[in-house]
Scaffold this motif. Structure first.
Motif, PDB file in Angstrom:
ATOM      1  N   MET A  13     -11.835  12.523   4.705  1.00 13.25           N
ATOM      2  CA  MET A  13     -12.842  11.588   4.228  1.00 13.25           C
ATOM      3  C   MET A  13     -12.414  10.787   2.999  1.00 13.25           C
ATOM      4  N   PRO A  14     -11.945  11.409   1.921  1.00 17.68           N
ATOM      5  CA  PRO A  14     -11.585  10.594   0.756  1.00 17.68           C
ATOM      6  C   PRO A  14     -10.511   9.562   1.069  1.00 17.68           C
ATOM      7  N   LEU A  15      -9.532   9.933   1.873  1.00 21.34           N
ATOM      8  CA  LEU A  15      -8.443   9.012   2.183  1.00 21.34           C
ATOM      9  C   LEU A  15      -8.926   7.852   3.025  1.00 21.34           C
ATOM     10  N   VAL A  16      -9.732   8.117   4.041  1.00 22.07           N
ATOM     11  CA  VAL A  16     -10.195   7.063   4.930  1.00 22.07           C
ATOM     12  C   VAL A  16     -11.147   6.130   4.200  1.00 22.07           C
ATOM     13  N   THR A  67       2.518   7.212   1.080  1.00 26.79           N
ATOM     14  CA  THR A  67       3.233   6.011   1.553  1.00 26.79           C
ATOM     15  C   THR A  67       2.454   5.121   2.510  1.00 26.79           C
ATOM     16  N   THR A  68       1.379   5.591   3.098  1.00 25.42           N
ATOM     17  CA  THR A  68       0.586   4.731   3.980  1.00 25.42           C
ATOM     18  C   THR A  68      -0.769   4.389   3.365  1.00 25.42           C
ATOM     19  N   CYS A  69      -0.902   4.576   2.076  1.00 24.32           N
ATOM     20  CA  CYS A  69      -2.130   4.263   1.336  1.00 24.32           C
ATOM     21  C   CYS A  69      -2.220   2.745   1.159  1.00 24.32           C
ATOM     22  N   ILE A  70      -3.222   2.137   1.774  1.00 24.76           N
ATOM     23  CA  ILE A  70      -3.361   0.677   1.726  1.00 24.76           C
ATOM     24  C   ILE A  70      -3.564   0.163   0.295  1.00 24.76           C
ATOM     25  N   PRO A  71      -4.511   0.696  -0.489  1.00 22.25           N
ATOM     26  CA  PRO A  71      -4.671   0.188  -1.859  1.00 22.25           C
ATOM     27  C   PRO A  71      -3.428   0.399  -2.731  1.00 22.25           C
ATOM     28  N   CYS A  72      -2.639   1.424  -2.423  1.00 24.73           N
ATOM     29  CA  CYS A  72      -1.430   1.710  -3.217  1.00 24.73           C
ATOM     30  C   CYS A  72      -0.412   0.572  -3.129  1.00 24.73           C
ATOM     31  N   TYR A  73      -0.385  -0.133  -1.992  1.00 18.43           N
ATOM     32  CA  TYR A  73       0.556  -1.239  -1.828  1.00 18.43           C
ATOM     33  C   TYR A  73       0.319  -2.321  -2.868  1.00 18.43           C
ATOM     34  N   ARG A  74      -0.925  -2.510  -3.282  1.00 19.83           N
ATOM     35  CA  ARG A  74      -1.243  -3.504  -4.300  1.00 19.83           C
ATOM     36  C   ARG A  74      -1.137  -2.900  -5.695  1.00 19.83           C
ATOM     37  N   GLU A  75      -1.653  -1.702  -5.837  1.00 20.03           N
ATOM     38  CA  GLU A  75      -1.793  -1.123  -7.171  1.00 20.03           C
ATOM     39  C   GLU A  75      -0.491  -0.647  -7.801  1.00 20.03           C
ATOM     40  N   LYS A 103      11.247  12.228   1.265  1.00 19.43           N
ATOM     41  CA  LYS A 103      11.887  11.456   0.191  1.00 19.43           C
ATOM     42  C   LYS A 103      12.388  10.120   0.733  1.00 19.43           C
ATOM     43  N   ALA A 104      12.887  10.118   1.962  1.00 19.48           N
ATOM     44  CA  ALA A 104      13.363   8.870   2.576  1.00 19.48           C
ATOM     45  C   ALA A 104      12.198   7.890   2.758  1.00 19.48           C
ATOM     46  N   ASP A 105      11.036   8.398   3.173  1.00 21.19           N
ATOM     47  CA  ASP A 105       9.844   7.550   3.314  1.00 21.19           C
ATOM     48  C   ASP A 105       9.472   6.930   1.969  1.00 21.19           C
ATOM     49  N   ILE A 106       9.525   7.728   0.923  1.00 19.25           N
ATOM     50  CA  ILE A 106       9.155   7.255  -0.408  1.00 19.25           C
ATOM     51  C   ILE A 106      10.160   6.220  -0.909  1.00 19.25           C
ATOM     52  N   ARG A 107      11.442   6.420  -0.638  1.00 14.70           N
ATOM     53  CA  ARG A 107      12.464   5.432  -1.033  1.00 14.70           C
ATOM     54  C   ARG A 107      12.205   4.090  -0.341  1.00 14.70           C
ATOM     55  N   LYS A 108      11.888   4.133   0.951  1.00 17.14           N
ATOM     56  CA  LYS A 108      11.580   2.892   1.689  1.00 17.14           C
ATOM     57  C   LYS A 108      10.345   2.214   1.100  1.00 17.14           C
ATOM     58  N   GLY A 136      -7.993  20.768  -3.966  1.00 11.21           N
ATOM     59  CA  GLY A 136      -7.055  20.063  -3.093  1.00 11.21           C
ATOM     60  C   GLY A 136      -7.618  18.800  -2.474  1.00 11.21           C
ATOM     61  N   GLN A 137      -8.753  18.315  -2.962  1.00  8.29           N
ATOM     62  CA  GLN A 137      -9.355  17.088  -2.438  1.00  8.29           C
ATOM     63  C   GLN A 137      -8.763  15.885  -3.170  1.00  8.29           C
ATOM     64  N   TYR A 138      -7.754  15.287  -2.565  1.00 10.14           N
ATOM     65  CA  TYR A 138      -7.064  14.156  -3.173  1.00 10.14           C
ATOM     66  C   TYR A 138      -7.844  12.868  -2.944  1.00 10.14           C
ATOM     67  N   VAL A 139      -7.806  11.988  -3.935  1.00 11.62           N
ATOM     68  CA  VAL A 139      -8.331  10.636  -3.819  1.00 11.62           C
ATOM     69  C   VAL A 139      -7.183   9.723  -4.240  1.00 11.62           C
ATOM     70  N   PHE A 140      -6.856   8.779  -3.376  1.00 15.74           N
ATOM     71  CA  PHE A 140      -5.719   7.906  -3.634  1.00 15.74           C
ATOM     72  C   PHE A 140      -6.161   6.454  -3.725  1.00 15.74           C
ATOM     73  N   PRO A 141      -5.554   5.703  -4.584  1.00 16.28           N
ATOM     74  CA  PRO A 141      -4.692   6.126  -5.669  1.00 16.28           C
ATOM     75  C   PRO A 141      -5.524   6.662  -6.842  1.00 16.28           C
TER      76      PRO A 141
END
Length: 173
Positions: A13-16, A67-75, A103-108, A136-141
């Motif tokens: 839920m938090p991620l979506v 790496t697939t967090c949409i708001p993270c691409y901007r922030e 780690k490879a995903d994060i480098r890309k 363990g309830q993460y909220v990104f970013p």
């Protein structure tokens, strides 16, 4: 597979909600009361160690992402540009706590965002990240500022107003 893993871990839920609604994550951005965080260390993608004991009372900023967090691409690029201009001597860490990202995903991801990969950290076991997220309830970013292991600020998402608040908090002595 990705969403199945999130559902099984109770983090769906938090991620979506954040990924689907840029307005939602900005509306929920709010600082938290200062709380002490235990010392920790973490290694970046190049295996260079960041240790809170080395900060000598100086502030540092952590941004939790995946790496697939949409708001993270901007922030992430926005936070990187802000910190580079306003606070080049303050340590900035982009921390990925999800097992699913390699780690490879994060480098890309870093290369795509044009942000130096040495600022990215993989919290493979979630040991560091669990100190900042209850249950363990993460909220990104999530962006966290600390000085002497006390919160200066904590936000879920950033905008111009929050960047101004971050600037004020980092300038405080």
């Amino acid at each position: 597979m990705f969403f199945r893993k999130l559902i099984q871990t109770g983090k769906f839920m938090p991620l979506v909600l954040i990924a689907l609604s840029g307005a939602l994550f900005l509306q929920t951005a709010a600082p938290v009361q200062a709380e002490e965080v235990r010392r920790f260390f973490i290694k970046n993608l190049d295996n260079k160690r960041f240790d809170t004991r080395d900060q000598k009372g100086g502030p540092f900023v952590m941004s939790f992402f995946f790496t697939t967090c949409i708001p993270c691409y901007r922030e992430i690029p926005e936070l990187y540009a802000f910190m580079s201009k306003e606070f080049p001597d303050v340590s900035l860490l982009f921390v990925d706590p999800l097992e699913i990202d390699s780690k490879a995903d994060i480098r890309k991801f870093a290369k795509k965002l044009i942000v130096p990969s040495e600022l990215f950290y993989k919290d493979s076991m979630g040991i560091v990240s669990k100190r900042f997220f209850k249950g363990g309830q993460y909220v990104f970013p999530t962006i966290v500022g600390l000085r002497e292991l006390n919160y200066l600020f904590r936000y879920s998402g950033i905008d111009a107003e929050i960047l101004a608040e971050i600037k004020n908090k980092l300038q405080e002595r």
